[in-house]
Scaffold this active site. Structure first.
Site, short mmCIF file in Angstrom:
data_model
loop_
_atom_site.label_atom_id
_atom_site.label_comp_id
_atom_site.label_asym_id
_atom_site.label_seq_id
_atom_site.Cartn_x
_atom_site.Cartn_y
_atom_site.Cartn_z
N ASN A 1 -10.77 -9.03 -2.40
CA ASN A 1 -10.21 -7.95 -1.58
C ASN A 1 -11.26 -6.86 -1.38
OD1 ASN A 1 -8.62 -4.98 -2.34
ND2 ASN A 1 -8.06 -6.05 -0.47
N GLY A 2 -11.15 -6.17 -0.23
CA GLY A 2 -11.99 -5.01 0.00
C GLY A 2 -12.88 -5.18 1.22
N GLN B 1 4.26 -5.72 -6.85
CA GLN B 1 3.20 -5.19 -7.71
C GLN B 1 3.76 -4.12 -8.64
OE1 GLN B 1 -0.03 -2.38 -6.66
NE2 GLN B 1 -1.38 -4.11 -7.14
N LYS C 1 -4.39 -7.48 -10.28
CA LYS C 1 -5.34 -6.99 -9.26
C LYS C 1 -6.19 -5.90 -9.91
CE LYS C 1 -5.65 -5.02 -4.60
NZ LYS C 1 -5.54 -3.56 -4.54
N HIS D 1 -10.54 -6.17 -6.13
CA HIS D 1 -11.01 -5.21 -5.13
C HIS D 1 -12.49 -4.97 -5.46
CE1 HIS D 1 -10.53 -0.92 -3.21
NE2 HIS D 1 -11.52 -1.61 -2.69
N CYS E 1 -5.53 1.12 -9.36
CA CYS E 1 -5.20 2.39 -8.71
C CYS E 1 -5.87 3.54 -9.46
CB CYS E 1 -3.70 2.60 -8.67
SG CYS E 1 -3.24 4.17 -7.92
N GLY F 1 -6.07 -5.48 3.31
CA GLY F 1 -5.23 -4.30 3.19
C GLY F 1 -5.19 -3.51 4.48
N ARG F 2 -6.17 -2.63 4.65
CA ARG F 2 -6.13 -1.71 5.79
C ARG F 2 -6.19 -2.43 7.13
NH1 ARG F 2 -10.44 2.10 2.89
NH2 ARG F 2 -11.04 0.00 2.23
N MET G 1 0.86 -1.18 0.00
CA MET G 1 0.00 0.00 0.00
C MET G 1 0.90 1.23 0.00
SD MET G 1 -3.19 -1.17 2.39
CE MET G 1 -2.23 -1.77 3.74
C1 LIG Z 1 -2.66 4.01 1.80
C2 LIG Z 1 -3.10 2.99 0.79
C3 LIG Z 1 -2.26 2.69 -0.28
C4 LIG Z 1 -2.65 1.72 -1.22
N1 LIG Z 1 -1.77 1.40 -2.21
C5 LIG Z 1 -2.09 0.38 -3.06
C6 LIG Z 1 -1.14 -0.10 -4.01
O1 LIG Z 1 0.00 0.37 -4.09
N2 LIG Z 1 -1.54 -1.10 -4.83
C7 LIG Z 1 -2.79 -1.68 -4.76
O2 LIG Z 1 -3.10 -2.60 -5.50
N3 LIG Z 1 -3.68 -1.24 -3.86
C8 LIG Z 1 -3.36 -0.25 -3.00
N4 LIG Z 1 -4.26 0.16 -2.07
C9 LIG Z 1 -5.60 -0.48 -2.05
C10 LIG Z 1 -5.59 -1.71 -1.16
O3 LIG Z 1 -4.66 -2.66 -1.66
C11 LIG Z 1 -6.96 -2.38 -1.13
O4 LIG Z 1 -7.31 -2.78 -2.44
C12 LIG Z 1 -8.05 -1.46 -0.60
O5 LIG Z 1 -7.61 -0.71 0.52
C13 LIG Z 1 -9.28 -2.29 -0.21
O6 LIG Z 1 -8.93 -3.34 0.68
P1 LIG Z 1 -9.03 -3.19 2.28
O7 LIG Z 1 -10.46 -2.77 2.59
O8 LIG Z 1 -8.69 -4.56 2.83
O9 LIG Z 1 -8.06 -2.14 2.69
C14 LIG Z 1 -3.90 1.08 -1.10
C15 LIG Z 1 -4.73 1.38 -0.03
C16 LIG Z 1 -4.33 2.32 0.92
C17 LIG Z 1 -5.24 2.60 2.10
#
Ligand SMILES: Cc1cc2nc3c(=O)[nH]c(=O)nc-3n(C[C@H](O)[C@H](O)[C@H](O)COP(=O)(O)O)c2cc1C
Length: 322
Positions: free
Chosen positions: A194-195, A53, A122, A154, A83, A216-217, A1
């Site tokens: 994911n999500g 990635q 992704k 996602h 993204c 992720g978060r 992330m």
């Molecule tokens: C600060 C931040 C940076 C992120 N950077 C990326 C990234 O570099 N590549 C990516 O595929 N997703 C990125 N995401 C999205 C997460 O991978 C994920 O798809 C999204 O947060 C939903 O999943 P979650 O609810 O489990 O967080 C990022 C999310 C956050 C909060």
């Protein structure tokens, strides 16, 4: 992330789960080809299995970058098709590639031809006015035909006009059922959801419908949850008996990194969320956040912060719920 995770974070997470696959943040092809590779792509062998990635949309550049990353030892090469940031849209990659499935297929085919490790994608459910039924189906069919080993979805659309990247992680509604349906339609293609998956128990529920889940978060902000992953999802013991024991095991790594000149807080910031609902958790965070940012801070600050937390034995979620 991006802006959250880095190699220090991955090493810390690997202490909490030996089995989960860990992903890097997105690294663009331009950065891989022309940037400081050691800084962008360096990792510790302890991080395995670790996927990198890539962000890009030029098949030749992606193939070259995939080869570089595979030679460095990454276990999987993943292509970002999710993204939504403006910068990424200008470069014509990330989520806007949802509108160009054939180009994504060309990218996957080029990467597959360049490496032996798995190549994965992704993506989102769709973008803007796309119909998520059709858009996701076309993306899945195209990348599978191009040789992708896995698709991570996602489970929300991205709105490319008008929403910030942050809003794009919260505003478009989640539709987990759409991803469950995708898996039902492609029984022999590995589909990862994911999500909004907030706990390892929730992840386990989804595994009745999909092949894998990505967190992720929740993983970043509440890393203590990762101690549940090995026992609850893989049936192997948690690496440590408590979050505190895992943090203590992180100290030799911190000592080595700070001796190389890495700032202590650049590592310690990843540990802030390690304690939840245990006496001293707030004092732990406060001590790390105030003392850890001082110029001479080192692993002693983590030791002092850990001394403020009650060492609660770790209880796997399934026994806690029983
Ligand atoms: C600060 C931040 C940076 C992120 N950077 C990326 C990234 O570099 N590549 C990516 O595929 N997703 C990125 N995401 C999205 C997460 O991978 C994920 O798809 C999204 O947060 C939903 O999943 P979650 O609810 O489990 O967080 C990022 C999310 C956050 C909060």
């Amino acid at each position: 992330m991006m802006e959250w995770t880095d190699r220090h974070c991955r090493t810390f997470h690997r202490l909490l789960t030996r089995r989960a696959l860990i992903y890097t943040e997105m690294v663009t092809t331009g950065a891989v080809l022309h940037g400081d590779r050691a800084r962008l792509l360096g990792f510790d062998p302890f991080e395995h299995p670790v996927a990198v990635q890539l962000g890009g949309s030029n098949p030749h550049a992606l193939a070259a970058c995939a080869r570089i990353c595979a030679d460095l030892g990454y276990d999987e090469i993943n292509l970002n098709v999710g993204c939504p940031s403006d910068r990424v849209q200008e470069g014509r990659f990330g989520a806007c590639l949802m509108a160009e499935p054939d180009l994504v297929g060309d990218c996957v085919a080029a990467m597959k031809a360049a490496v032996r490790v798995p190549v994965t994608v992704k993506c989102r459910l769709g973008i803007d006015q796309q119909d998520p039924e059709a858009a996701l189906d076309v993306m899945a069919r195209t990348v599978r035909a191009a040789g992708a080993d896995r698709l991570i979805v996602h489970a929300r659309k991205a709105w490319l006009a008008g929403l910030s990247p942050r809003q794009n992680r919260e505003v478009p509604p989640l539709d987990h059922a759409r991803v469950h349906r995708l898996k039902a339609a492609y029984p022999d293609f590995t589909i990862v959801l994911n999500g909004g998956i907030g706990s390892v128990e929730a992840a386990a529920d989804h595994l009745a419908h999909v092949d894998g889940v990505m967190m992720g978060r929740a993983a970043y902000q509440e890393p203590w949850r990762l101690l549940d992953v090995d026992p609850f999802l893989f049936g192997t013991p948690a690496p440590f008996g408590s979050p505190k024991a895992a943090a203590e095991a992180f100290i030799p790594y911190i000592d080595r990194a700070t001796a190389r000149g890495v700032r202590f807080y650049a590592i310690a910031r990843h540990v802030l969320g390690l304690f939840h609902a245990v006496p001293g958790a707030r004092a732990f965070r406060r001590h790390l956040a105030t003392e850890g940012v001082k110029p001479d801070a080192d692993a002693r600050v983590l030791r002092q912060a850990l001394a403020l937390v009650h060492d609660t034995a770790y209880e796997p979620a399934h026994t806690a719920a029983a």
